[in-house]
Design an enzyme around this catalytic site. Structure first.
Site, short mmCIF file in Angstrom:
data_model
loop_
_atom_site.label_atom_id
_atom_site.label_comp_id
_atom_site.label_asym_id
_atom_site.label_seq_id
_atom_site.Cartn_x
_atom_site.Cartn_y
_atom_site.Cartn_z
N VAL A 12 0.68 -1.26 -0.01
CA VAL A 12 -0.02 -0.06 0.02
C VAL A 12 0.91 1.22 0.06
CG1 VAL A 12 -1.73 1.34 1.26
CG2 VAL A 12 -1.94 -1.09 0.96
N ALA B 197 -7.04 -2.63 -5.11
CA ALA B 197 -6.81 -4.18 -5.10
C ALA B 197 -5.33 -4.67 -5.74
CB ALA B 197 -8.00 -4.79 -5.84
N CYS C 148 -6.02 -9.41 3.20
CA CYS C 148 -7.03 -8.46 4.07
C CYS C 148 -8.30 -8.97 4.33
CB CYS C 148 -7.09 -7.19 3.37
SG CYS C 148 -5.40 -6.35 3.53
#
Ligand code: NAI
Ligand code: UGA
Length: 484
Positions: free
Chosen positions: A13, A163, A275
């Site tokens: 991320v 994603a 996740c």
């Protein structure tokens, strides 16, 4: 004055999101920080630490100009106006809440470091996915540990919805950006500062602002809803196999209803990724703590169905191969948790491979992006341990039963069965005749992603299992002759 952004955590991320900000905002200096020296060295090299289509172009275009990667965490945080926290928040493996609660050790470590080194006002942005009310905990850690005059903090929640495999596309053109903050004059000012950053490329109407708790909980809820859709269609896939209905046809029929929509209805061997499971279990834990037992049970069932789907796949392979896979070579095509990523965190391939290894199978694995070392490490770890480097252990027996191959055809040579566990595009155009000719007969394909043309596979001679598809008679009745 140039706005200075620092991001703690240079992972899946932190790296791509900061690269996109630097790419779109030439007036902002962005530094991505990590304690992992190897990771930072890779971000500064020609071979980035993560595989993501389009990422290299974005990073190489602005690295050294507006985008920097560094291990000088304290120095860069001290200099920054805005600090994103994008560290890992894995499921706890021991202690209170083990197996459900998020482990906030890395998160708290980052917050304490910020408090220690700050001399000036800063906006702290929660980018990691965190339990609802984390911002309050961060405020407490920060306000009780400030060492220097001049330090003052506004906390924002800005969860990430990218994603993997489509991260750059998602970041460039997000459905929405959410910014949550305190509804005070200084909180609203902080929200505006972050909004101005995103507004450089995201249409304003897609930047949603909210209170802190809505923003934190929206992230957990979004992942829970997405995962719930997969478990729902996967539960239907089991029903299809028992009734002769076809799950792809069902997905098309129900997805045509505009209230349901066509996305996220691909039945699979189970959802993976770092996740979905983590965030649902975390939400289950929060619900339990708040006395919402039935709600906790409702969401936990999404994970239960996912586990069942992986087990169901393993059971079908074993029962089809005459109830034993001991000593048999089984080709595993795809190990990553989805296509276009090398990420293996919580990939269903781990559970399927472990299920087959437990029965004594020998596995020949091919994945275009996952290294042999990664696969073997994954198969040697206990559940949830992958994100806890200090508890990792290596099991020797994995070495003896896993062969990692550099091509599909090598993996399939001499195999009794082929299991497709990731939907890589190259699996859609395999030379099935060549594969069939090189395998032990009867030769089986178990397609856990519905990427292979089942009709063609049967014409070639395979006994074919497509997930959620009408069962080959050979699979319901092993005494019936092999198709065609
Ligand atoms: N992977 C994904 O696609 C998505 C992940 N998220 C969330 O974002 C967060 C981060 O996820 P990933 O990037 O996948 O994790 P990751 O494990 O790839 O990266 C986290 C990085 O933080 C570093 N780190 C930990 N503590 C640190 C500290 N005190 N100082 C400096 N660096 C530190 C670690 O060394 C690691 O490189 C998690 O909360 C996750 O739930 C949210 C959306 C998408
Ligand atoms: O918080 C996160 O980490 C992210 O989790 C997911 O993203 P990601 O896990 O990277 O990938 P997805 O495309 O959601 O796929 C997750 C898993 O579900 C599976 N899947 C997906 C869609 C589908 O129809 N069927 C299905 O089995 C995939 O193969 C994969 O194993 C969400 O899609 C992101 O919005 C979110 O930011």
């Amino acid at each position: 004055m140039t706005l200075k952004i620092a991001c703690i955590g240079a992972g899946y991320v932190g790296g791509p999101t900061m690269a996109m900000i630097a790419h779109k905002c030439k007036d902002i200096e962005v530094t991505v920080l990590d304690i992992n020296e190897e990771r930072i060295a890779a971000w500064n090299s020609d071979r980035l630490p993560i595989y993501e289509p389009g990422l290299e172009e974005v990073v190489f275009a602005c690295r050294g100009k507006t985008l920097f990667f560094s291990t000088e965490c304290e120095k860069k945080v001290a200099e920054a106006d805005v600090v994103f926290i994008s560290v890992n928040t894995p499921t706890k493996t021991r202690g209170v809440g083990a197996g459900y609660a998020a482990d906030m050790t890395y998160w708290e470590g980052a917050a304490r470091m910020i408090a220690k080194v700050s001399h000036s006002p800063k906006i702290i942005v929660e980018k990691s996915t965190v339990p609802v009310k984390t911002a309050q905990a961060v405020e407490r850690v920060l306000s009780n540990n400030v060492l220097n005059d001049g330090a003052r903090f506004d906390i924002l929640s800005n969860p990430e919805f990218l994603a993997e495999g489509t991260a750059i596309k998602d970041l460039e053109n997000p459905d929405r950006v959410i910014i949550g903050g305190r509804q005070t004059p200084s909180g609203l000012k902080a929200i505006q500062t972050l909004k101005d950053v995103y507004a450089q490329w995201v249409p304003e109407e897609q930047i949603l602002t909210s209170n802190l708790w809505s923003s934190e909980l929206a992230k957990l809820a979004a992942n829970a809803f997405l995962a719930q859709r997969i478990s729902s269609i996967n539960s239907i896939s089991a029903l299809c196999e028992k009734t002769g209905a076809d799950v792809s046809e069902i997905a098309k029929c129900i997805g045509a209803d505009s209230r349901i929509g066509p996305k996220f209805l691909n039945a699979s061997v189970g959802f993976g990724g770092s996740c979905f499971q983590k965030d649902i279990l975390n939400m289950v834990y929060i619900c339990r703590g708040l006395g919402l037992q039935e709600i906790a049970r409702y969401w936990e069932s999404v994970v239960t169905i996912n586990n069942l789907q992986k087990r169901r796949f393993v059971d079908i392979v074993i029962s089809s191969l005459f109830n034993t896979v001991r000593g048999k070579k089984i080709a595993i095509l795809g190990f990553a948790f989805k296509k276009d990523t090398g990420d293996t965190r919580e990939t269903p391939a781990i559970d399927v491979c472990n299920g087959l290894l437990d029965e004594g199978a020998n596995l020949a694995v091919y994945d275009p992006q996952v290294t042999e070392e990664r696969m073997k490490t994954d198969l040697s770890l206990d559940k949830f341990e992958w994100d806890h480097p200090y508890t990792q252990r290596k099991a020797k027996e994995v070495d003896d039963h896993i062969e990692c191959c550099d091509s599909v055809y090598k993996a399939c040579e001499g195999a009794h069965a082929v299991c497709i566990l990731t939907e890589w595009d190259e699996f859609k155009t395999l030379d099935l005749k060549k594969i069939y000719d090189s395998m032990v007969k009867p030769a089986f394909i178990f397609d856990g992603r519905n990427v292979v043309d089942g009709k063609h596979a049967k014409e070639v001679g395979f006994v074919f299992y497509g997930l959620g598809k009408p069962l080959d008679p050979f699979l319901t009745d092993p005494s019936s002759p092999c198709s065609p």
